[in-house]
Motif scaffolding. Sequence first.
Motif, PDB file in Angstrom:
ATOM      1  N   PRO A  37      26.276 -16.225  22.565  1.00 12.02           N
ATOM      2  CA  PRO A  37      26.529 -15.652  23.869  1.00 12.02           C
ATOM      3  C   PRO A  37      25.343 -15.646  24.601  1.00 12.02           C
ATOM      4  N   ASN A  38      24.157 -15.139  23.948  1.00 15.27           N
ATOM      5  CA  ASN A  38      22.905 -14.842  24.745  1.00 15.27           C
ATOM      6  C   ASN A  38      22.253 -16.087  25.016  1.00 15.27           C
ATOM      7  N   ALA A  39      22.645 -17.174  24.548  1.00  9.89           N
ATOM      8  CA  ALA A  39      21.841 -18.614  24.932  1.00  9.89           C
ATOM      9  C   ALA A  39      22.077 -19.213  25.990  1.00  9.89           C
ATOM     10  N   THR A  40      21.310 -19.681  26.884  1.00  9.54           N
ATOM     11  CA  THR A  40      21.634 -20.474  28.131  1.00  9.54           C
ATOM     12  C   THR A  40      21.542 -21.873  28.222  1.00  9.54           C
ATOM     13  N   ALA A  41      21.811 -22.703  29.268  1.00 10.73           N
ATOM     14  CA  ALA A  41      21.582 -23.799  29.226  1.00 10.73           C
ATOM     15  C   ALA A  41      20.169 -24.239  29.235  1.00 10.73           C
ATOM     16  N   ARG A  42      19.237 -23.375  29.711  1.00 15.22           N
ATOM     17  CA  ARG A  42      18.122 -23.650  30.047  1.00 15.22           C
ATOM     18  C   ARG A  42      17.468 -23.451  28.639  1.00 15.22           C
ATOM     19  N   ASP A  43      17.709 -22.496  27.740  1.00 15.53           N
ATOM     20  CA  ASP A  43      17.227 -22.289  26.303  1.00 15.53           C
ATOM     21  C   ASP A  43      17.428 -23.815  25.696  1.00 15.53           C
ATOM     22  N   ILE A  44      18.807 -24.321  25.785  1.00 18.60           N
ATOM     23  CA  ILE A  44      18.849 -25.494  24.948  1.00 18.60           C
ATOM     24  C   ILE A  44      18.162 -26.648  25.381  1.00 18.60           C
ATOM     25  N   VAL A  45      17.890 -26.845  26.630  1.00 17.52           N
ATOM     26  CA  VAL A  45      17.127 -27.885  27.246  1.00 17.52           C
ATOM     27  C   VAL A  45      15.857 -27.621  26.913  1.00 17.52           C
ATOM     28  N   PHE A 104      17.580 -39.351  20.384  1.00 13.24           N
ATOM     29  CA  PHE A 104      18.033 -39.717  21.728  1.00 13.24           C
ATOM     30  C   PHE A 104      17.157 -40.304  22.586  1.00 13.24           C
ATOM     31  N   VAL A 105      17.580 -41.308  23.232  1.00 11.83           N
ATOM     32  CA  VAL A 105      16.487 -42.184  24.141  1.00 11.83           C
ATOM     33  C   VAL A 105      17.103 -42.247  25.462  1.00 11.83           C
ATOM     34  N   SER A 106      16.293 -42.162  26.509  1.00 13.47           N
ATOM     35  CA  SER A 106      16.863 -42.181  28.062  1.00 13.47           C
ATOM     36  C   SER A 106      16.024 -42.623  28.865  1.00 13.47           C
ATOM     37  N   GLN A 107      16.309 -43.533  29.629  1.00 13.63           N
ATOM     38  CA  GLN A 107      15.641 -44.155  30.757  1.00 13.63           C
ATOM     39  C   GLN A 107      16.159 -43.688  32.173  1.00 13.63           C
ATOM     40  N   PHE A 108      15.370 -43.288  33.137  1.00 12.49           N
ATOM     41  CA  PHE A 108      15.894 -42.598  34.376  1.00 12.49           C
ATOM     42  C   PHE A 108      14.940 -42.931  35.619  1.00 12.49           C
ATOM     43  N   ASP A 109      15.394 -42.662  36.931  1.00 11.16           N
ATOM     44  CA  ASP A 109      15.070 -42.911  38.158  1.00 11.16           C
ATOM     45  C   ASP A 109      14.349 -41.489  38.780  1.00 11.16           C
ATOM     46  N   LYS A 126      11.581 -33.734  36.574  1.00 10.95           N
ATOM     47  CA  LYS A 126      12.943 -33.657  37.601  1.00 10.95           C
ATOM     48  C   LYS A 126      14.024 -33.640  36.534  1.00 10.95           C
ATOM     49  N   TYR A 127      14.068 -34.774  35.531  1.00 13.09           N
ATOM     50  CA  TYR A 127      15.061 -35.168  34.605  1.00 13.09           C
ATOM     51  C   TYR A 127      15.582 -33.846  33.815  1.00 13.09           C
ATOM     52  N   PHE A 128      14.654 -33.039  33.217  1.00 15.63           N
ATOM     53  CA  PHE A 128      14.945 -32.172  32.545  1.00 15.63           C
ATOM     54  C   PHE A 128      15.481 -30.834  33.504  1.00 15.63           C
ATOM     55  N   ASP A 129      14.891 -30.796  34.696  1.00 15.05           N
ATOM     56  CA  ASP A 129      15.578 -29.808  35.577  1.00 15.05           C
ATOM     57  C   ASP A 129      17.089 -30.046  35.859  1.00 15.05           C
ATOM     58  N   ASP A 130      17.436 -31.308  35.910  1.00  9.86           N
ATOM     59  CA  ASP A 130      18.742 -31.614  36.330  1.00  9.86           C
ATOM     60  C   ASP A 130      19.474 -31.572  34.906  1.00  9.86           C
ATOM     61  N   PHE A 131      18.924 -31.553  33.745  1.00  7.00           N
ATOM     62  CA  PHE A 131      19.508 -31.599  32.455  1.00  7.00           C
ATOM     63  C   PHE A 131      20.379 -30.412  32.352  1.00  7.00           C
ATOM     64  N   VAL A 132      19.832 -29.204  33.038  1.00 10.31           N
ATOM     65  CA  VAL A 132      20.168 -27.772  32.899  1.00 10.31           C
ATOM     66  C   VAL A 132      21.821 -27.903  33.526  1.00 10.31           C
ATOM     67  N   THR A 173      27.626 -41.019  36.448  1.00  6.40           N
ATOM     68  CA  THR A 173      27.540 -41.658  37.795  1.00  6.40           C
ATOM     69  C   THR A 173      27.305 -40.940  39.019  1.00  6.40           C
ATOM     70  N   HIS A 174      27.854 -39.738  39.046  1.00 11.00           N
ATOM     71  CA  HIS A 174      27.698 -39.058  40.201  1.00 11.00           C
ATOM     72  C   HIS A 174      26.124 -38.527  40.148  1.00 11.00           C
ATOM     73  N   LEU A 175      25.542 -38.112  38.864  1.00 10.36           N
ATOM     74  CA  LEU A 175      24.186 -37.775  39.012  1.00 10.36           C
ATOM     75  C   LEU A 175      23.028 -38.659  39.578  1.00 10.36           C
ATOM     76  N   GLY A 176      23.410 -40.045  39.244  1.00 11.71           N
ATOM     77  CA  GLY A 176      22.664 -41.243  39.804  1.00 11.71           C
ATOM     78  C   GLY A 176      21.490 -41.440  39.516  1.00 11.71           C
TER      79      GLY A 176
END
Length: 244
Positions: free
Chosen positions: A140-148, A103-108, A113-119, A79-82
């Motif tokens: 321990p060596n994996a980052t949020a960016r690696d997963i995205v 996984f399927v998603s629709q976004f504004d 930008k969606y993947f940037d925010d995913f991090v 909700t707060h991501l908006g």
Amino acid sequence: MTDKHDTSTVQSGPSTSPASWDLRHPGSIMRGANGEEIHEFLGMWPLKPDADLVGLANALSREAPFWGGPGKTFSEATTHLGLIRTARWFVGTSTEFGPTLYFVSQFDSSLEKYFDDFVLNGKTNLEKIWGTCIGCPTGPNATARDIVQYVARGQIKTLVCYDALPSLNLGQIQKMADWYQKTQKFQRAVSAGDGNLEDKVNAFFAELAKPYPFVPSGADIDADVANEQQFTDVPERLGVKKAA
């Protein structure tokens, strides 16, 4: 079917963002009457044999704070991501992987930008979902960016998508709902026939000028599904042969 088939969606040009996320396709884009854009993403990833689907469902629960910081559920965080209009996860089978997470998603926003925010979801939250999949970076060596980046590489093409309100972004929808509620309250106050009308009008305009609160998002989780075998008899029900 070729890549040059007719479609009601519009495909954007190649990305020029420095964070390309290894995306090979811009995704489908639904345009509104005034040029507004709704974007979508669809992906698939192979599930681990011991995938914790209960944990995955719990992470997305609207009832318990499994997501993010204290008291923050997935619905509250979204909700707060908006930006996200709708999203769904489901498990099926595929000729490529066998048991597969979709996984399927629709976004504004744009797909980049969606993947940037995913991090911003953070490594811990992302691992709760895509950590159930083979090849997802963990440890321990994996980052949020690696997963995205792993999520982005699982993209598949969408044939057709639909949005009821492509001319309205989430902010506009929230504001209209806020103004409707305030106008309804004003109409009832006027209809009551008591008090000073000028005071009521002034109070109404003062309310309209206030920032509108976010309307809470919703997420529905069927926890029983995570414990049940996915339907495997769909080919028989459709009267077709299973793929070899």
